[in-house]
Design an enzyme around this catalytic site. Structure first.
Site, PDB file in Angstrom:
ATOM      1  N   HIS A  64      69.956  88.520   8.485  1.00  0.00           N
ATOM      2  CA  HIS A  64      68.841  88.484   8.093  1.00  0.00           C
ATOM      3  C   HIS A  64      68.780  89.084   6.352  1.00  0.00           C
ATOM      4  O   HIS A  64      68.541  88.254   5.252  1.00  0.00           O
ATOM      5  CB  HIS A  64      67.227  89.192   8.468  1.00  0.00           C
ATOM      6  CG  HIS A  64      66.389  89.513   7.742  1.00  0.00           C
ATOM      7  ND1 HIS A  64      66.567  90.391   6.832  1.00  0.00           N
ATOM      8  CD2 HIS A  64      65.694  88.376   7.453  1.00  0.00           C
ATOM      9  CE1 HIS A  64      64.789  90.208   6.465  1.00  0.00           C
ATOM     10  NE2 HIS A  64      64.651  89.005   6.240  1.00  0.00           N
ATOM     11  N   GLU A  67      70.299  86.571   4.272  1.00  0.00           N
ATOM     12  CA  GLU A  67      69.544  85.413   3.815  1.00  0.00           C
ATOM     13  C   GLU A  67      68.905  85.678   3.009  1.00  0.00           C
ATOM     14  O   GLU A  67      69.196  84.537   1.477  1.00  0.00           O
ATOM     15  CB  GLU A  67      68.667  85.134   5.447  1.00  0.00           C
ATOM     16  CG  GLU A  67      67.158  84.316   4.694  1.00  0.00           C
ATOM     17  CD  GLU A  67      65.773  84.563   5.221  1.00  0.00           C
ATOM     18  OE1 GLU A  67      64.885  84.593   4.587  1.00  0.00           O
ATOM     19  OE2 GLU A  67      65.837  85.071   7.272  1.00  0.00           O
ATOM     20  N   HIS A  68      68.507  86.668   1.559  1.00  0.00           N
ATOM     21  CA  HIS A  68      67.490  87.177   1.452  1.00  0.00           C
ATOM     22  C   HIS A  68      68.530  87.291   0.033  1.00  0.00           C
ATOM     23  O   HIS A  68      68.103  87.044  -0.759  1.00  0.00           O
ATOM     24  CB  HIS A  68      67.159  88.871   1.649  1.00  0.00           C
ATOM     25  CG  HIS A  68      66.233  88.641   2.064  1.00  0.00           C
ATOM     26  ND1 HIS A  68      64.847  89.440   1.295  1.00  0.00           N
ATOM     27  CD2 HIS A  68      65.344  88.323   3.546  1.00  0.00           C
ATOM     28  CE1 HIS A  68      63.482  88.948   2.317  1.00  0.00           C
ATOM     29  NE2 HIS A  68      63.988  88.883   3.872  1.00  0.00           N
ATOM     30  N   GLU A 139      59.484  95.680   3.643  1.00  0.00           N
ATOM     31  CA  GLU A 139      59.364  94.819   5.135  1.00  0.00           C
ATOM     32  C   GLU A 139      59.455  95.292   6.105  1.00  0.00           C
ATOM     33  O   GLU A 139      58.636  94.765   7.525  1.00  0.00           O
ATOM     34  CB  GLU A 139      60.212  93.512   4.587  1.00  0.00           C
ATOM     35  CG  GLU A 139      59.873  92.255   5.888  1.00  0.00           C
ATOM     36  CD  GLU A 139      61.077  91.128   5.542  1.00  0.00           C
ATOM     37  OE1 GLU A 139      61.470  90.191   6.220  1.00  0.00           O
ATOM     38  OE2 GLU A 139      61.443  90.547   4.271  1.00  0.00           O
TER      39      GLU A 139
END
Length: 420
Positions: A64, A67-68, A139
């Protein structure tokens, strides 16, 4: 290579480039938008792997995090480049896939170039990685305060003792603090190899031009893919019940049935259809049990079901808000045991099978959904449109066999968030 599904009125163009990248075009003449998705067969469960003879145990949440950071280029941010073309870009990380995509009504080739360049050209620095830790940390904090997400994570943790699917996709604040540029470069090299990726375009495009661009802007040589490790397996769930208290007005629950993993050579597409059909018959919104539970206020309109398939595992998940999660669980498990014992009536089986077939057909009219389903199918060596033929191989006895597995002792777990 061209494929045609005459009964479905669907066709596809597919080609594997010299570097191993699979390119798939799903034509949709007359559609106003074109959608493209570039996906890697790499998700949150792939945190442990061996490459070049070296074992890597990467921090939770690295897929993840990667991905960012992929949107960051040496010459700017890819999102800003998409904004100038009028495209709508996004990305997601699941347990099994990381994908980058955009939709546009014009300047498709320009947008495709942006997509290919930033995904295949990593750029990580100590500064931009440190900045991202703060963003993702916020987040994670928001997800920690979201009851629905906590119910879901609690369920996977209760179903599996060792499998990495039990670890939240984004990781934790402590785990992402250990992610460095070197870790990200290692993961990119291990799993962003062209032969571990697919490019799917759905809409209106020139397939030969798409392939030419994909070859031009992807690496000429494909790196070897990391060998993944998922820990040890056992049949029983880790915990029968997982409970957490949060400031909610009404209890929320998810009930999960731990299913057997797909066998070598087994069709993932067929298994997914079989799992979905079994859930619809058991407690779909037109099933007898759904009506009974709804009348007793044991479930509400938010009640939903899902069937998950991941490496070395599979699970059926169902739930929502309930005034009494334990009573809902008891009723569902009782019905599973009955269906495993008595089987499914042909009338109910036929009705639910037609309903699911109709839902699957609708995907063809949604380019974003169709392309994502096709990418998932490609990673399993299949095509989404093959579902129609696979439906004919599923009988009521297959569904009964599924219930027989779910009804075994210590195969279910309930996760619940209760009011404080």
């Amino acid at each position: 290579m061209s494929k045609v599904w005459t009964a479905l009125r669907e066709r596809m163009e597919e080609r594997t480039l010299d570097n191993g990248l699979r390119v798939c075009y799903l034509p949709k003449e007359g559609f106003g938008k074109t959608f493209a998705i570039l996906a890697a067969n790499f998700g949150s469960v792939d945190a442990s792997f061996t490459i070049d003879g070296q074992r890597h145990e990467t921090p939770a949440g690295v897929a993840h995090f990667l991905e960012h950071k992929m949107f960051e280029d040496e010459d700017g941010n890819a999102l800003q480049k998409f904004a100038r073309t009028g495209a709508s870009p996004n990305a997601f990380t699941s347990h099994t896939m990381t994908a980058y995509h955009f939709s546009c009504t014009e300047r498709f080739e320009e947008n495709l170039e942006i997509l290919l360049k930033f995904v295949f050209t990593p750029y990580f620095t100590e500064e931009n990685v440190a900045k991202e830790r703060g963003i993702i940390g916020q987040e994670i904090g928001m997800m920690d305060d979201t009851p629905g997400w906590q119910v879901f994570c609690g369920l996977l943790g209760g179903l599996y003792r060792n499998h990495p699917v039990r670890v939240p996709i984004a990781g934790s604040v402590d785990s992402i603090a250990q992610i460095t540029p070197e870790v990200l470069y290692t993961c990119h090299r291990a799993f962003y190899s062209p032969k571990n990726m697919v490019l799917v375009v759905c809409g209106t495009a020139d397939f030969d031009e798409v392939c030419r661009m994909a070859a031009q802007f992807s690496p000429a040589e494909a790196a070897e893919i990391g060998e993944r490790h998922y820990g040890s397996r056992r049949e029983a769930v880790s915990e029968l019940t997982v409970t957490r208290r949060m400031p909610v007005s009404r209890p929320q629950f998810l009930l999960g049935f731990k299913d057997v993993p797909c066998a070598p050579g087994e069709s993932h597409l067929r298994r997914g259809l079989l799992g979905e059909l079994s859930l619809r018959i058991l407690c779909g919104d037109t099933s007898p049990l759904y009506a009974e539970l709804y009348a007793k206020r044991l479930i509400g309109r938010d009640f939903d079901t899902d069937y998950m398939i991941f490496p070395e595992g599979a699970a059926a998940v169902l739930g929502g808000e309930s005034r009494d999660p334990e009573a809902a669980r008891e009723a569902i498990e009782r019905e599973v045991a009955r269906l495993a014992r008595e089987g499914v009536g042909q009338a109910l089986f036929g009705r639910m099978k037609k309903a699911l077939y109709g839902l699957r057909l609708r995907v063809f009219d949604v380019p974003e959904a169709y392309a994502r389903q096709q990418a998932t199918a490609l990673f399993a060596g299949e095509d989404y449109a093959d579902f129609a033929a696979l439906f004919d191989t599923i009988g009521a006895d297959d569904v009964q066999a599924v219930y027989a597995r779910w009804a075994q002792r210590d195969r279910s777990c309930m996760s619940a968030v209760l009011p404080q």
